[in-house]
Design a protein around this motif. Structure first.
Motif, PDB file in Angstrom:
ATOM      1  N   HIS A 218      41.026  34.821  43.888  1.00  0.00           N
ATOM      2  CA  HIS A 218      39.924  35.744  44.159  1.00  0.00           C
ATOM      3  C   HIS A 218      39.982  36.963  43.247  1.00  0.00           C
ATOM      4  CE1 HIS A 218      40.280  33.474  47.979  1.00  0.00           C
ATOM      5  NE2 HIS A 218      38.963  33.587  48.002  1.00  0.00           N
ATOM      6  N   VAL A 219      38.808  37.565  43.047  1.00  0.00           N
ATOM      7  CA  VAL A 219      38.685  38.831  42.333  1.00  0.00           C
ATOM      8  C   VAL A 219      38.135  39.863  43.315  1.00  0.00           C
ATOM      9  CG1 VAL A 219      37.623  40.058  40.403  1.00  0.00           C
ATOM     10  CG2 VAL A 219      38.214  37.643  40.175  1.00  0.00           C
ATOM     11  N   ILE A 220      38.748  41.045  43.318  1.00  0.00           N
ATOM     12  CA  ILE A 220      38.263  42.166  44.122  1.00  0.00           C
ATOM     13  C   ILE A 220      37.589  43.154  43.175  1.00  0.00           C
ATOM     14  CG2 ILE A 220      38.836  43.794  45.954  1.00  0.00           C
ATOM     15  CD1 ILE A 220      39.806  40.898  46.426  1.00  0.00           C
ATOM     16  N   THR A 221      36.396  43.633  43.523  1.00  0.00           N
ATOM     17  CA  THR A 221      35.693  44.581  42.664  1.00  0.00           C
ATOM     18  C   THR A 221      35.301  45.832  43.446  1.00  0.00           C
ATOM     19  OG1 THR A 221      33.554  43.508  43.111  1.00  0.00           O
ATOM     20  CG2 THR A 221      34.776  42.796  41.152  1.00  0.00           C
ATOM     21  N   ALA A 222      35.215  46.953  42.723  1.00  0.00           N
ATOM     22  CA  ALA A 222      34.764  48.227  43.287  1.00  0.00           C
ATOM     23  C   ALA A 222      33.616  48.725  42.420  1.00  0.00           C
ATOM     24  CB  ALA A 222      35.899  49.243  43.315  1.00  0.00           C
ATOM     25  N   GLU A 231      33.957  44.264  47.065  1.00  0.00           N
ATOM     26  CA  GLU A 231      33.578  42.870  47.300  1.00  0.00           C
ATOM     27  C   GLU A 231      34.695  41.927  46.883  1.00  0.00           C
ATOM     28  OE1 GLU A 231      28.795  42.674  46.731  1.00  0.00           O
ATOM     29  OE2 GLU A 231      29.946  43.170  44.934  1.00  0.00           O
ATOM     30  N   ILE A 232      34.704  40.752  47.518  1.00  0.00           N
ATOM     31  CA  ILE A 232      35.672  39.693  47.229  1.00  0.00           C
ATOM     32  C   ILE A 232      34.904  38.513  46.641  1.00  0.00           C
ATOM     33  CG2 ILE A 232      37.453  38.180  48.178  1.00  0.00           C
ATOM     34  CD1 ILE A 232      37.617  40.133  50.574  1.00  0.00           C
ATOM     35  N   TRP A 233      35.345  38.048  45.454  1.00  0.00           N
ATOM     36  CA  TRP A 233      34.681  36.953  44.752  1.00  0.00           C
ATOM     37  C   TRP A 233      35.643  35.781  44.613  1.00  0.00           C
ATOM     38  CZ3 TRP A 233      29.612  37.972  43.115  1.00  0.00           C
ATOM     39  CH2 TRP A 233      29.231  39.316  43.180  1.00  0.00           C
ATOM     40  N   SER A 234      35.139  34.573  44.750  1.00  0.00           N
ATOM     41  CA  SER A 234      35.964  33.369  44.648  1.00  0.00           C
ATOM     42  C   SER A 234      35.982  32.857  43.217  1.00  0.00           C
ATOM     43  CB  SER A 234      35.437  32.279  45.578  1.00  0.00           C
ATOM     44  OG  SER A 234      36.125  31.064  45.365  1.00  0.00           O
ATOM     45  N   SER A 240      29.673  30.663  44.916  1.00  0.00           N
ATOM     46  CA  SER A 240      29.647  31.013  46.334  1.00  0.00           C
ATOM     47  C   SER A 240      29.311  32.493  46.503  1.00  0.00           C
ATOM     48  CB  SER A 240      31.006  30.729  46.979  1.00  0.00           C
ATOM     49  OG  SER A 240      31.337  29.360  46.868  1.00  0.00           O
ATOM     50  N   PRO A 241      28.626  32.860  47.590  1.00  0.00           N
ATOM     51  CA  PRO A 241      28.330  34.274  47.827  1.00  0.00           C
ATOM     52  C   PRO A 241      29.621  35.078  47.976  1.00  0.00           C
ATOM     53  CG  PRO A 241      27.034  32.859  49.266  1.00  0.00           C
ATOM     54  CD  PRO A 241      28.067  31.985  48.621  1.00  0.00           C
ATOM     55  N   CYS A 242      29.593  36.303  47.493  1.00  0.00           N
ATOM     56  CA  CYS A 242      30.767  37.156  47.655  1.00  0.00           C
ATOM     57  C   CYS A 242      30.820  37.689  49.086  1.00  0.00           C
ATOM     58  CB  CYS A 242      30.724  38.320  46.666  1.00  0.00           C
ATOM     59  SG  CYS A 242      29.351  39.453  46.956  1.00  0.00           S
ATOM     60  N   GLN A 243      31.978  38.257  49.442  1.00  0.00           N
ATOM     61  CA  GLN A 243      32.167  38.849  50.762  1.00  0.00           C
ATOM     62  C   GLN A 243      32.394  40.354  50.607  1.00  0.00           C
ATOM     63  OE1 GLN A 243      35.532  36.159  51.748  1.00  0.00           O
ATOM     64  NE2 GLN A 243      34.348  35.616  53.567  1.00  0.00           N
ATOM     65  N   ALA A 244      31.658  41.142  51.362  1.00  0.00           N
ATOM     66  CA  ALA A 244      31.786  42.593  51.294  1.00  0.00           C
ATOM     67  C   ALA A 244      32.906  43.077  52.205  1.00  0.00           C
ATOM     68  CB  ALA A 244      30.475  43.261  51.673  1.00  0.00           C
ATOM     69  N   ILE A 245      33.667  44.038  51.716  1.00  0.00           N
ATOM     70  CA  ILE A 245      34.715  44.677  52.519  1.00  0.00           C
ATOM     71  C   ILE A 245      34.099  45.897  53.203  1.00  0.00           C
ATOM     72  CG2 ILE A 245      36.931  45.876  52.436  1.00  0.00           C
ATOM     73  CD1 ILE A 245      37.610  44.206  49.965  1.00  0.00           C
ATOM     74  N   PRO A 246      34.197  46.014  54.517  1.00  0.00           N
ATOM     75  CA  PRO A 246      33.588  47.160  55.206  1.00  0.00           C
ATOM     76  C   PRO A 246      34.273  48.468  54.818  1.00  0.00           C
ATOM     77  CG  PRO A 246      35.000  45.915  56.704  1.00  0.00           C
ATOM     78  CD  PRO A 246      34.912  45.108  55.447  1.00  0.00           C
ATOM     79  N   LEU A 247      33.498  49.552  54.816  1.00  0.00           N
ATOM     80  CA  LEU A 247      34.023  50.865  54.447  1.00  0.00           C
ATOM     81  C   LEU A 247      34.039  51.797  55.643  1.00  0.00           C
ATOM     82  CD1 LEU A 247      32.139  51.463  51.062  1.00  0.00           C
ATOM     83  CD2 LEU A 247      34.366  50.386  51.432  1.00  0.00           C
ATOM     84  N   ASP A 279      46.337  47.319  53.377  1.00  0.00           N
ATOM     85  CA  ASP A 279      47.364  46.310  53.107  1.00  0.00           C
ATOM     86  C   ASP A 279      46.879  44.910  53.452  1.00  0.00           C
ATOM     87  OD1 ASP A 279      47.322  46.437  55.840  1.00  0.00           O
ATOM     88  OD2 ASP A 279      49.438  46.939  56.086  1.00  0.00           O
ATOM     89  N   GLU A 280      45.571  44.798  53.756  1.00  0.00           N
ATOM     90  CA  GLU A 280      44.984  43.485  54.036  1.00  0.00           C
ATOM     91  C   GLU A 280      43.579  43.443  53.452  1.00  0.00           C
ATOM     92  OE1 GLU A 280      43.871  40.449  57.737  1.00  0.00           O
ATOM     93  OE2 GLU A 280      44.945  42.333  58.125  1.00  0.00           O
ATOM     94  N   VAL A 281      43.417  42.667  52.375  1.00  0.00           N
ATOM     95  CA  VAL A 281      42.113  42.545  51.728  1.00  0.00           C
ATOM     96  C   VAL A 281      41.319  41.475  52.461  1.00  0.00           C
ATOM     97  CG1 VAL A 281      40.912  42.040  49.582  1.00  0.00           C
ATOM     98  CG2 VAL A 281      43.096  43.245  49.527  1.00  0.00           C
ATOM     99  N   SER A 282      40.321  41.914  53.225  1.00  0.00           N
ATOM    100  CA  SER A 282      39.578  40.988  54.076  1.00  0.00           C
ATOM    101  C   SER A 282      38.210  41.575  54.412  1.00  0.00           C
ATOM    102  CB  SER A 282      40.356  40.738  55.379  1.00  0.00           C
ATOM    103  OG  SER A 282      39.550  40.083  56.341  1.00  0.00           O
ATOM    104  N   PRO A 283      37.186  40.726  54.565  1.00  0.00           N
ATOM    105  CA  PRO A 283      35.884  41.210  55.006  1.00  0.00           C
ATOM    106  C   PRO A 283      35.887  41.656  56.460  1.00  0.00           C
ATOM    107  CG  PRO A 283      35.879  38.816  54.860  1.00  0.00           C
ATOM    108  CD  PRO A 283      37.178  39.276  54.258  1.00  0.00           C
ATOM    109  N   ASN A 284      37.010  41.443  57.140  1.00  0.00           N
ATOM    110  CA  ASN A 284      37.115  41.829  58.552  1.00  0.00           C
ATOM    111  C   ASN A 284      37.998  43.060  58.770  1.00  0.00           C
ATOM    112  OD1 ASN A 284      35.616  39.463  59.373  1.00  0.00           O
ATOM    113  ND2 ASN A 284      37.477  38.275  58.994  1.00  0.00           N
ATOM    114  N   VAL A 285      38.506  43.647  57.692  1.00  0.00           N
ATOM    115  CA  VAL A 285      39.405  44.792  57.812  1.00  0.00           C
ATOM    116  C   VAL A 285      38.841  45.972  57.028  1.00  0.00           C
ATOM    117  CG1 VAL A 285      41.721  45.672  57.348  1.00  0.00           C
ATOM    118  CG2 VAL A 285      41.418  43.309  58.099  1.00  0.00           C
ATOM    119  N   THR A 286      38.728  47.120  57.689  1.00  0.00           N
ATOM    120  CA  THR A 286      38.233  48.334  57.044  1.00  0.00           C
ATOM    121  C   THR A 286      39.393  49.119  56.446  1.00  0.00           C
ATOM    122  OG1 THR A 286      36.398  48.499  58.613  1.00  0.00           O
ATOM    123  CG2 THR A 286      36.959  50.491  57.379  1.00  0.00           C
ATOM    124  N   PRO A 287      39.363  49.440  55.154  1.00  0.00           N
ATOM    125  CA  PRO A 287      40.440  50.221  54.550  1.00  0.00           C
ATOM    126  C   PRO A 287      40.569  51.608  55.183  1.00  0.00           C
ATOM    127  CG  PRO A 287      39.079  49.201  52.864  1.00  0.00           C
ATOM    128  CD  PRO A 287      38.359  49.021  54.168  1.00  0.00           C
TER     129      PRO A 287
END
Length: 330
Positions: A218-222, A231-234, A240-247, A279-287
């Motif tokens: 995966h690639v993580i972008t800001a 966002e998280i890209w495969s 495939s659609p990317c996944q957004a990381i909540p802020l 410490d967890e890159v996920s669309p379900n975890v807010t930094p």
């Protein structure tokens, strides 16, 4: 997760920061053509400066830097490679404070990175071309650019149409790396051919703000925009659609300029008003948003090799160093 440890004055805007692999040095690429080198083992004490633009009447910025991997073919430690707005790529040995090589290109250099074994590095910038160099001889090995489609080869958007701001080699891959920039595409390059082999459309990168996960999947972008900034890209499924990381609420509309991902998965992102860590890159975890008392935007962040240190630089002429509040050497 991190607590503020100290600040280092640089005298000009900081465009890039990098902690050495052994975490002894913190380096800052500055807009006045100087690289500041600080010891992480002393308290807010400047060690010395590298006058990168020493031969030029106009002091153009140092825009990017990387330490050569210590696992490389050379056992020489503390070798720093940097790029400038004057189009030069230079190797500096920090221990002796000497410039050991200088390469002149035809464009402003904005980003560069080594592959894992340190035998090659790639650089790119204003003209959108990607140049790959042999580390031992400091010679140009390949120039990667646009390839025309043919009857048996359909290659839509297989290169950048504008400046490239970020580049990272895919871990444990001797041939593949990823770039991103102003044209809102991620390009995956293969050094065995002369063009990108896949692309993804979406992220608007205005700094060193992409990172590849350690498994190379995966690639993580800001992005520098108001929504869907992280966002998280495969890489395995680029269509495939990317996944957004909540802020967190404080960063909902922050424009981000920088991102760093450590080998053990600690991610940091810096922008106009916020510094985020997770410490967890996920669309379900807010930094987590770290307290950022500086009114100036963040242009660069770097999480150290063991994740024990976090360096942050930007406008205002200051580098801030944070240290982990727990043992991250797992």
């Amino acid at each position: 997760m991190y607590q503020f440890r100290g600040a280092y004055e640089t005298g000009s805007d900081v465009l890039a920061v990098e902690v050495s692999p052994d975490e002894v040095y913190c380096t800052a690429a500055c807009s006045n053509g100087v690289v500041k080198v600080f010891s992480t083992r002393t308290s807010a004490k400047e060690d010395y400066s590298l006058d990168v633009m020493r031969m030029s009447a106009v002091k153009l910025p140092v825009t990017c830097l990387r330490f050569r991997p210590q696992a490389g073919m050379s056992k020489t430690k503390n070798m720093l490679v940097l790029g400038t707005a004057a189009g030069t790529i230079e190797h500096w040995h920090l221990t002796s404070r000497r410039c050991v090589s200088s390469i002149q290109t035809e464009t402003e250099i904005y980003c560069l990175d080594y592959r894992d074994d340190g035998t090659r590095f790639a650089a790119s910038g204003k003209d959108g071309l990607v140049r790959v160099y042999d580390e031992e001889g400091k010679k140009l090995a390949a120039t990667l650019a646009w390839a025309e489609a043919t009857d048996d080869r359909d290659l839509p958007a297989n290169a950048h149409s504008s400046r490239v701001q970020s580049l990272q080699w895919i871990p444990r891959s001797p041939y593949l790396f990823v770039t991103g920039g102003w044209d809102k595409t991620l390009q995956v390059w293969d050094t065995r051919v002369d063009h990108a082999v896949s692309s993804m459309y979406g992220p608007y990168l205005c700094g060193d703000s992409l990172a590849v996960t350690r498994d190379g999947m995966h690639v993580i972008t800001a992005s520098c925009r108001d929504t869907d900034q992280l966002e998280i890209w495969s890489l395995a499924s680029p269509r495939s659609p990317c996944q957004a990381i909540p802020l967190p609420p404080s960063a909902t509309h922050t424009h981000f300029y920088s991102l760093s991902l450590s080998p053990n998965g600690i991610l940091a992102a810096g922008g106009a008003t916020d510094l985020l860590v997770t410490d967890e890159v996920s669309p379900n975890v807010t930094p987590t948003s770290l307290l950022w008392e500086d009114a100036h935007p963040i242009f660069s962040v770097h999480v150290s090799q063991s994740s024990s240190l976090l360096a942050v630089g930007g406008a205002g002429g200051r580098v801030r160093l944070y240290e982990s509040t727990h043992d991250s050497r797992r």
